[in-house]
Design a protein around this motif. Sequence first.
Motif, PDB file in Angstrom:
ATOM      1  N   SER A  63       0.829  -1.200   0.000  1.00  0.00           N
ATOM      2  CA  SER A  63       0.000   0.000   0.000  1.00  0.00           C
ATOM      3  C   SER A  63       0.869   1.257   0.000  1.00  0.00           C
ATOM      4  O   SER A  63       2.048   1.209   0.364  1.00  0.00           O
ATOM      5  N   ASN A  64       0.268   2.380  -0.412  1.00  0.00           N
ATOM      6  CA  ASN A  64       0.980   3.662  -0.387  1.00  0.00           C
ATOM      7  C   ASN A  64       1.527   3.950   1.005  1.00  0.00           C
ATOM      8  O   ASN A  64       2.639   4.452   1.156  1.00  0.00           O
ATOM      9  N   GLY A  65       0.736   3.646   2.021  1.00  0.00           N
ATOM     10  CA  GLY A  65       1.159   3.907   3.386  1.00  0.00           C
ATOM     11  C   GLY A  65       2.436   3.180   3.762  1.00  0.00           C
ATOM     12  O   GLY A  65       3.238   3.685   4.550  1.00  0.00           O
ATOM     13  N   ASN A  66       2.638   2.001   3.188  1.00  0.00           N
ATOM     14  CA  ASN A  66       3.841   1.236   3.503  1.00  0.00           C
ATOM     15  C   ASN A  66       5.115   1.876   2.957  1.00  0.00           C
ATOM     16  O   ASN A  66       6.180   1.701   3.534  1.00  0.00           O
ATOM     17  N   VAL A  67       5.007   2.592   1.844  1.00  0.00           N
ATOM     18  CA  VAL A  67       6.219   3.187   1.270  1.00  0.00           C
ATOM     19  C   VAL A  67       6.394   4.657   1.645  1.00  0.00           C
ATOM     20  O   VAL A  67       7.507   5.173   1.547  1.00  0.00           O
ATOM     21  N   THR A  68       5.342   5.297   2.105  1.00  0.00           N
ATOM     22  CA  THR A  68       5.421   6.730   2.412  1.00  0.00           C
ATOM     23  C   THR A  68       6.516   7.032   3.425  1.00  0.00           C
ATOM     24  O   THR A  68       7.344   7.918   3.214  1.00  0.00           O
ATOM     25  N   GLY A  69       6.543   6.307   4.526  1.00  0.00           N
ATOM     26  CA  GLY A  69       7.556   6.549   5.557  1.00  0.00           C
ATOM     27  C   GLY A  69       8.964   6.311   5.055  1.00  0.00           C
ATOM     28  O   GLY A  69       9.886   7.077   5.369  1.00  0.00           O
ATOM     29  N   ILE A  70       9.137   5.258   4.274  1.00  0.00           N
ATOM     30  CA  ILE A  70      10.464   4.958   3.726  1.00  0.00           C
ATOM     31  C   ILE A  70      10.900   6.078   2.793  1.00  0.00           C
ATOM     32  O   ILE A  70      12.030   6.568   2.880  1.00  0.00           O
ATOM     33  N   VAL A  71      10.006   6.506   1.919  1.00  0.00           N
ATOM     34  CA  VAL A  71      10.339   7.576   0.973  1.00  0.00           C
ATOM     35  C   VAL A  71      10.656   8.870   1.720  1.00  0.00           C
ATOM     36  O   VAL A  71      11.619   9.569   1.386  1.00  0.00           O
ATOM     37  N   GLU A  72       9.879   9.185   2.741  1.00  0.00           N
ATOM     38  CA  GLU A  72      10.143  10.405   3.513  1.00  0.00           C
ATOM     39  C   GLU A  72      11.540  10.386   4.124  1.00  0.00           C
ATOM     40  O   GLU A  72      12.257  11.384   4.107  1.00  0.00           O
ATOM     41  N   ARG A  73      11.943   9.223   4.658  1.00  0.00           N
ATOM     42  CA  ARG A  73      13.291   9.121   5.238  1.00  0.00           C
ATOM     43  C   ARG A  73      14.366   9.219   4.155  1.00  0.00           C
ATOM     44  O   ARG A  73      15.401   9.845   4.359  1.00  0.00           O
ATOM     45  N   LEU A  74      14.125   8.618   3.000  1.00  0.00           N
ATOM     46  CA  LEU A  74      15.099   8.705   1.904  1.00  0.00           C
ATOM     47  C   LEU A  74      15.271  10.152   1.447  1.00  0.00           C
ATOM     48  O   LEU A  74      16.384  10.594   1.169  1.00  0.00           O
ATOM     49  N   VAL A  75      14.159  10.883   1.371  1.00  0.00           N
ATOM     50  CA  VAL A  75      14.214  12.300   0.991  1.00  0.00           C
ATOM     51  C   VAL A  75      14.978  13.089   2.056  1.00  0.00           C
ATOM     52  O   VAL A  75      15.858  13.900   1.738  1.00  0.00           O
TER      53      VAL A  75
END
Length: 156
Positions: free
Chosen positions: A76-88
């Motif tokens: 789900s989008n929710g599963n990747v949102t946190g990871i992407v935020e940390r990568l950014v």
Amino acid sequence: MSEVKPAAPSPSPLSKQRLRLWLRLLRATRTTEAELRERLRKGHDSTLPRFDVLATLNRYPGGLRMSELSTHLKVSNGNVTGIVERLVAEGLAERASVEGDRRAHRVRLTETGRARFARMAAEHEAWIDSIFADLDEAELDTMIGLLGRIGQEGQQ
């Protein structure tokens, strides 16, 4: 009056063997995944889901919308949102607006992110090589071929 239920179909002679195969595949996958998770944690202070996000973004240099990234990862989008935020936040990825859609953003790796992922991917490949080092070329070819048949269209 009690209802008579039809007997369950008797299992095929191979059903127990197929069950053993499933359990072996599951154990092999879990063991391999656990080893990779530990090596990523120790060697790169990373997780397997984070590695998967980096790998997917690396395959798409122009970036992906969050929904596309989720689709590729089958989460789900929710599963990747946190990871992407940390990568950014770490400077490994960046968000860019999608022309014509003010709400959508495309995520892509930065040059720093690409370089970091390249190092991780090289080590990941070496780890996989060492984990499966006891298998020779013929065994690998056989396993790849057989496992490739599982889940093929038309298979129940």
